[in-house]
Scaffold this motif. Structure first.
Motif, PDB file in Angstrom:
ATOM      1  N   LEU A  40       0.830  -1.211   0.000  1.00 33.98           N
ATOM      2  CA  LEU A  40       0.000   0.000   0.000  1.00 33.98           C
ATOM      3  C   LEU A  40       0.862   1.258   0.000  1.00 33.98           C
TER       4      LEU A  40
ATOM      5  N   VAL B 276      -2.476   7.554   1.344  1.00 37.36           N
ATOM      6  CA  VAL B 276      -2.526   6.587   2.437  1.00 37.36           C
ATOM      7  C   VAL B 276      -2.232   7.328   3.734  1.00 37.36           C
TER       8      VAL B 276
ATOM      9  N   THR C 224      -9.709   8.678   1.975  1.00 38.74           N
ATOM     10  CA  THR C 224      -8.288   8.325   1.978  1.00 38.74           C
ATOM     11  C   THR C 224      -8.148   6.884   2.456  1.00 38.74           C
ATOM     12  N   ARG C 225      -7.226   6.153   1.874  1.00 40.71           N
ATOM     13  CA  ARG C 225      -6.973   4.797   2.359  1.00 40.71           C
ATOM     14  C   ARG C 225      -6.298   4.898   3.723  1.00 40.71           C
TER      15      ARG C 225
ATOM     16  N   ASP D 134      -8.716   0.381   5.922  1.00 45.35           N
ATOM     17  CA  ASP D 134      -8.447  -0.498   4.793  1.00 45.35           C
ATOM     18  C   ASP D 134      -7.530  -1.645   5.169  1.00 45.35           C
TER      19      ASP D 134
END
Length: 580
Positions: free
Chosen positions: A198, A269, A287-288, A306
Motif C-alpha cells: 500500500l 494513504v 483516503t486509504r 483499509d
C-alpha cells in the motif's frame, strides 16, 4: 513458620510485584492492610485527603515509571471515591491495582451500613474486578489482578472485607510468580507485506501518531524520511513525536494547529500509529487508512480502515521500513511543511502583541514563559480545559520532558493529584502542575498532601475566575455562558495559610520573575496568576453551524492562541527543504 495474616500476605505480594507505595485514606475496613503496610519497610502508605486524589496519583506514578502502582479505599464511600481516578488510569493504560475494602463478609447482601458491591461497581473501569470471600482465594485472585493490570495495561480491582484481611493466611511454600512488564507485539509477515505494498503504491503518505508511539521516535523519523511523509500527531503523541522532527505538520483535533488536518485529508494513504483518536469529524473519508495498534479492539472503531495491523508501533516500523521502496518525490511533504509554517505564522502574533501590557494577563504568555523557564526534564501535569490548550500549544517536548493529563477521560481536577504521584516517583525531578482555578478548587484539600510530605511540586494556577472551556463550548453551541463564573479568589493567600510558599501576580511584567521564584523554591509552591477569562481557543476546522453559535452569542472574542516555539521548528524545517 510464623503465621501471617491475609493482609500481610497481600502487601508482600504487592511488594513482590514492584509496588512502592499505597495511596489512600485509612478506614476501619482497611485497618489490617494499613497495619501490614506500617510493618513492611518496603512499601509506603501515602495519606491523601481524598481517595480520588490517591487514584489519580497512582495512575500518574504508573505512567511515569511504567511499573504497577496501587491505591486503596475503605468500604462504601471510601472506595467509591476512587472511581473517577481509576477511570482516568484505565483509559490512560496505566497499570494500577486498586483495593476496595468491603463491609464485614457475613453482612454482604443485607443492605448493611455503607454496603456497596465493588466487584460490580468497578467492572467498567477495569480489566478485572473480583471479590475475595475466603482467605484461600487471596493469592490467586491478587495474582490474576496484577497480571491483568500489567499484561493489559490498565486497572484491576480486588475487593476484600476487613475481617477476611485479618484472618490467618494459608500456608504456601512460595509466593506466585508474576510478569511485571509487557512484551512487544510484532505483526505477521503477511500484514507487513500488505502494508508495504500500500505504501509503495501511494504517491502521498501521511503519518498520524498517538501515545502508542512512545519509544518509537527514531523509527517514525526513519520511516518518514524513507517515504517523504508529513508527520502529524494527536495530543497523546505530542511529547513523543514533535521534537527533532523535520516532518512535523502539527496536531489535529479540537486543540489542533498547523497543517495536520490537510496532510491527513490530502494523502493517498494515512497511517494511524498507536492512536485511538476519538474525533471522527477530523478523520478523512476518502483516503486509504491503515491503523497500527497494540490493542486489537481499537482497530477500526473510529473510522473505516483499509488495513488493520495488530502490533506495537515501533516493532511494526522496524519490520516495515526495510521493505518499502525509498521515495524521491517530496513535493507533497514540502507543500504540507509550507502550509504548516503559514498556518503558524498567522497566529503567532496572538500572544506577542502588547502581551506585557495586557491585563488581565494573557494565559498564552504565561505558558510561553513557563516553557522557557522549566527544566529540560520537567514533568508537567495538566488540568482538563483551557490548561490543556495552553499545554498543547506552548509546552515544547524534547524527548526528556513528560506531559500528563486526563486526555482520554477528560476529568476536572486531575493536575495537582497527578503531580503528587509524579513527584513521589522522583523527588529530585521538577514537577509542575498547570491547574485551572476550577479544577484546583475542586480537590484543593490535597494541597495539604503536598505540604504534609514536603513534595516540591510547583502549582501554576491559571486563575481566570471562570470555567473557560465550558464557556467556549456554550458559545459554540449558541448558548450564552451561564453558571461558569467563580468569585475572585486569592488562592495564594489560602496556600500561604496552609504552609506553602505562594505568590500572586496580576501584572504581566512580573510573570517571568514570579515563575522563576516559584520554580526555584525548595519545597511546595503555588503561583496564583490572574489571567484573562476571554482567552478562548477554537479548532483549526470548525463548521458553519459552530461559527453561527459564536456569532449569535458574542461579537468580540479571542478565538486563536499562539503556538510558542513551534513556529521556530516550522521555520527551521522550511529552511531544510532542498532547493531545486
Amino acid at each position: 513458620m510464623a503465621k501471617r495474616s491475609v493482609a500481610e500476605q497481600f502487601v508482600d505480594i504487592l511488594v513482590g510485584a514492584g509496588v512502592k507505595r499505597l495511596y489512600g485514606v485509612v478506614g476501619d475496613s482497611l485497618n489490617p492492610v494499613t497495619d501490614a503496610v506500617r510493618r513492611n519497610a518496603a512499601i509506603e502508605w501515602v495519606q491523601v485527603r481524598h481517595e480520588e486524589v490517591g487514584a489519580f496519583a497512582a495512575g500518574a506514578e504508573a505512567q511515569i515509571t511504567g511499573r504497577l502502582c496501587a491505591c486503596a479505599g475503605s468500604c462504601g464511600p471510601g472506595h467509591l471515591h476512587l472511581i473517577n481516578g481509576l477511570f482516568d488510569a484505565h483509559r490512560s493504560m496505566a497499570p494500577v491495582l486498586a483495593l476496595a475494602a468491603h463491609i464485614p463478609s457475613a453482612e454482604i447482601g443485607t443492605s448493611f451500613f455503607q454496603e456497596t458491591h465493588p466487584d460490580r461497581l468497578f467492572a467498567e473501569c477495569s480489566h478485572y474486578s473480583e471479590l475475595i470471600s475466603h482467605p484461600e482465594q487471596m493469592p490467586r485472585i491478587l495474582q490474576t489482578a496484577i497480571q491483568h493490570a500489567v499484561g493489559r495495561s490498565g486497572v484491576a480491582v480486588v475487593s476484600m472485607s476487613g475481617d477476611i484481611a485479618g484472618q490467618d493466611a494459608p500456608q504456601r511454600a512460595t509466593e506466585p510468580a508474576m510478569p511485571i512488564q509487557r512484551p512487544s507485539i510484532r505483526p505477521g509477515e503477511a500484514e507487513i507485506a500488505e502494508l508495504a505494498r500500500l505504501v509503495d503504491e501511494a504517491d502521498a503518505v501521511t503519518l498520524f501518531c498517538g501515545s502508542g508511539t512512545a519509544g518509537a521516535h527514531a523509527e517514525v523519523m526513519a520511516f518518514a524520511e524513507r517515504v517523504k511523509a508529513p508527520v502529524g500527531h494527536a495530543l497523546g503523541g505530542k511529547e513523543w513525536i514533535q521534537y527533532d522532527n523535520p516532518f512535523d505538520v502539527g496536531m489535529s483535533g479540537l486543540l489542533g494547529y498547523g497543517a495536520a488536518y490537510e496532510a491527513m485529508h490530502e494523502a493517498d494513504v494515512l497511517l494511524l500509529l498507536g492512536t485511538d483518536f476519538p474525533y471522527t469529524a477530523f478523520l478523512p473519508e476518502n483516503t486509504r487508512i491503515v491503523q497500527v495498534d497494540i490493542r486489537p479492539e481499537h482497530l477500526g472503531r473510529r473510522s473505516r480502515v483499509d488495513l488493520a495491523i495488530w502490533g506495537d508501533a515501533r516493532e511494526t516500523l522496524r519490520a516495515l521500513t526495510p521493505q518499502v521502496r525509498e521515495k524521491s518525490d517530496r513535493r507533497f511533504l514540502d507543500r504540507m511543511l509550507k502550509k504548516h509554517a503559514e498556518a503558524l505564522e498567522g497566529v503567532v502574533a496572538a500572544y506577542t502583541r502588547d502581551v506585557e501590557r495586557h491585563r488581565p494577563i494573557h494565559p498564552e504568555f504565561v505558558a510561553s514563559v513557563l516553557d522557557d523557564e522549566a527544566a529540560d526534564d520537567a514533568i508537567f501535569t495538566v488540568d482538563t480545559g483551557m490548561c490543556t490548550v495552553w499545554a498543547a500549544r506552548y509546552l515544547s517536548p524534547n524527548g526528556r520532558r513528560r506531559v500528563i493529563g486526563s486526555f482520554r477521560h477528560g476529568s476536572m481536577a486531575n493536575a495537582m493529584p497527578q503531580a503528587i504521584g509524579a513527584q513521589l516517583a522522583d523527588r529530585t525531578r521538577q514537577v509542575v502542575s498547570l491547574s485551572g482555578d476550577g479544577g484546583f478548587s475542586m480537590l484543593m484539600g490535597d494541597l495539604l498532601t503536598l505540604i504534609h510530605y514536603d513534595l516540591p511540586v510547583k502549582v501554576m494556577l491559571f486563575n481566570n475566575s471562570s470555567l473557560g472551556m465550558v464557556d467556549a463550548e456554550m458559545l459554540v453551541a449558541g448558548f450564552p455562558p451561564y453558571g461558569t463564573d467563580y468569585p475572585h479568589t486569592d488562592y495564594a493567600a489560602i496556600a500561604r495559610a496552609a504552609g506553602a510558599h505562594a505568590v500572586r501576580v496580576e501584572d504581566p511584567r512580573d510573570v517571568r520573575d514570579a515563575i522563576r521564584e516559584t520554580l526555584d523554591h525548595d519545597g511546595p509552591a503555588l503561583l496564583d496568576l490572574v489571567t484573562d477569562p476571554n482567552a478562548l481557543a477554537i479548532p483549526p476546522r470548525i463548521t458553519g453551524q459552530q461559527l453561527a453559535g459564536f456569532a449569535t452569542t458574542t461579537s468580540k472574542l479571542v478565538l486563536t492562541g499562539g503556538v510558542g516555539r513551534m513556529i521556530q521548528l516550522a521555520r527551521s524545517n522550511l529552511r531544510n527543504i532542498p532547493r531545486p
